[in-house]
Every structure is written in C-alpha cells, then in structure tokens.
Design a protein around this motif. Structure first.
Motif, PDB file in Angstrom:
ATOM      1  N   LYS A  22       0.814  -1.215   0.000  1.00  0.00           N
ATOM      2  CA  LYS A  22       0.000   0.000   0.000  1.00  0.00           C
ATOM      3  C   LYS A  22       0.849   1.269   0.000  1.00  0.00           C
ATOM      4  O   LYS A  22       0.381   2.332  -0.363  1.00  0.00           O
ATOM      5  N   HIS A  23       2.073   1.174   0.483  1.00  0.00           N
ATOM      6  CA  HIS A  23       2.952   2.324   0.509  1.00  0.00           C
ATOM      7  C   HIS A  23       3.988   2.178  -0.610  1.00  0.00           C
ATOM      8  O   HIS A  23       4.143   1.128  -1.214  1.00  0.00           O
ATOM      9  N   PRO A  68       0.679   7.681  -0.178  1.00  0.00           N
ATOM     10  CA  PRO A  68       0.128   6.546   0.556  1.00  0.00           C
ATOM     11  C   PRO A  68      -1.373   6.704   0.795  1.00  0.00           C
ATOM     12  O   PRO A  68      -1.846   7.791   1.121  1.00  0.00           O
ATOM     13  N   VAL A  71      -5.214   3.097   5.417  1.00  0.00           N
ATOM     14  CA  VAL A  71      -5.165   1.662   5.662  1.00  0.00           C
ATOM     15  C   VAL A  71      -6.479   1.199   6.259  1.00  0.00           C
ATOM     16  O   VAL A  71      -7.276   1.989   6.759  1.00  0.00           O
ATOM     17  N   PRO A 142      -2.082   6.103   7.543  1.00  0.00           N
ATOM     18  CA  PRO A 142      -0.974   5.168   7.315  1.00  0.00           C
ATOM     19  C   PRO A 142       0.124   5.297   8.365  1.00  0.00           C
ATOM     20  O   PRO A 142       0.991   4.430   8.458  1.00  0.00           O
ATOM     21  N   TYR A 213       0.396  -1.671   8.782  1.00  0.00           N
ATOM     22  CA  TYR A 213       1.201  -0.458   8.628  1.00  0.00           C
ATOM     23  C   TYR A 213       2.562  -0.664   7.976  1.00  0.00           C
ATOM     24  O   TYR A 213       3.180   0.310   7.548  1.00  0.00           O
TER      25      TYR A 213
END
Length: 229
Positions: A22-23, A68, A71, A142, A213
């Motif tokens: 995700k990042h 980002p 989450v 995030p 994370y």
C-alpha cells in the motif's frame, strides 16, 4: 493478484494488492496501450505484463510516486481507536467524580484543592491528545502505528509527571492522609503501567499491526517460481 516476473527479480503487481504494497507505490503508463498503471516501487526496471493489453514491457525507472492511501483497521486496532477517541467521556466523568468526592476532604485539607487541579490538568492534556489519536487510527492513517506508540509514551510520561507534582503538593499532609488515598494512587500507577505495557507490546509485536502499517511485511510469502531450463 501478485505475479512474479520469471525473467527478472521481485514481485510485480497488476490490480490486486497485498497490505504490504500500500505504501511506496509508483504510477506509469504502458508502453503499448498507454494505459495508466500502478505498482510497488520495487517493480522499477522489471518486466511486467500489462493487465489491459496483455503485452509485456519494462517498468520505467523514472516514475511518479503515488501518495500513501489510508489503511484498513480491524480487531484490536479498532478497539484501541474507539477507546482513545472516547477518552473525553471517561476523563470528564472521572474528573467530575474526583472533584465531587474530594469536597469534604478539601474542607479538612485545603492543600488537596491544588493537588486535584494538577491531576485534572494532566487528565485534560491526555484527553485532548487521545481523542485525536483515536480519530487517526479509526480514519485509517498510514502513520497510525507511530502515532499510537508516541501517544503511549507521552501518556505514561505525562501521567507520572502530574502524579509526581500532585504528591509533592501534598508533602505537608503526607502523614495525615488515610491509607485509602495511598491505595488509590498505587492502583492508578499499576493500572497505567499495565495499560502501557499491553498496548506497547501489541503495537510492537502484533502481526495485524505489521500487516496493516508495514508495507514490506508478508505474513505468508509467495514461494518464488522457478525459471524453466
């Protein structure tokens, strides 16, 4: 889904994403159909099959990073977020109970008024900070893990600081205070230490926290495919 490039290193992502991707995402265009695609930055310089036109091309090195995204939290993370966001409710109730329950004692020992004020000041600081920390966790920030761990350290330091000032302000009447008062202080310290320890270990060791994370955490790694000889 995640597809491994058999001719180059690493994993290449098409449309499905693991939590750990995700990042550090990049955005680029397919060399053939010019469709806009996204992938993890580790895909730069690798061979990718376009999910739009099915043709292969090399992901360019000069790409645009995508900010980002939020989450998805769940389980005990949600509980922690609700607990900290609801801090004002518990704190205001506790402050009211402490103040009303101390009125008679304040009449006997006026110095208790200053001690109660110091205690309420510390509780107010933690109330405001905790509210925004809880909102950040529930909103899916995030940076939720670092926000939470900083809050836990800050909460412990502030609690001990204001409790210390409260005790110093009562030094003139230490010998006159009933055992019940000292038991209450001891229980508060034990409760705070247990709470700090439990949540600190959770944010440091929990797989859910790392999966949520940490963009590089893989709980069940995909075995590498073998290049046919």
């Amino acid at each position: 889904m995640l597809r491994q490039d058999r001719q180059h290193r690493g994993y290449v992502a098409s449309f499905g994403w693991g939590e750990y991707l995700k990042h550090h995402m990049i955005q680029f265009a397919c060399h053939h159909c010019k469709g806009m695609l996204e992938a993890n930055e580790a895909a730069q310089g690798t061979l990718m099959q376009c999910p739009l036109c099915s043709k292969q091309f090399t992901v360019p090195e000069d790409t645009k990073h995508v900010p980002p995204q939020s989450v998805t939290t769940g389980g005990w993370l949600v509980f922690f977020g609700i607990l900290t966001a609801a801090t004002p409710i518990f704190t205001i109730g506790s402050m009211y109970w402490t103040w009303t329950g101390s009125k008679r004692a304040i009449e006997w020992f006026p110095v208790l008024r200053d001690a109660t004020i110091w205690e309420n000041m510390g509780a107010s600081v933690l109330m405001i900070y905790g509210f925004f920390v809880g909102l950040a966790i529930l909103h899916g920030s995030p940076k939720g893990k670092s926000v939470a761990t900083h809050y836990l350290k800050f909460r412990l330091v502030v609690f001990l600081f204001f409790e210390g000032i409260q005790m110093l302000s009562l030094h003139e009447i230490w010998g006159k205070l009933p055992p019940k008062f000292w038991y209450r202080i001891l229980l508060l310290v034990i409760k705070e230490m247990i709470s700090f320890t439990v949540w600190w270990l959770y944010f440091k060791e929990s797989k859910r926290v790392r999966r949520t994370y940490d963009p590089h955490f893989i709980s069940d790694p995909v075995p590498p495919a073998h290049t046919p000889m």
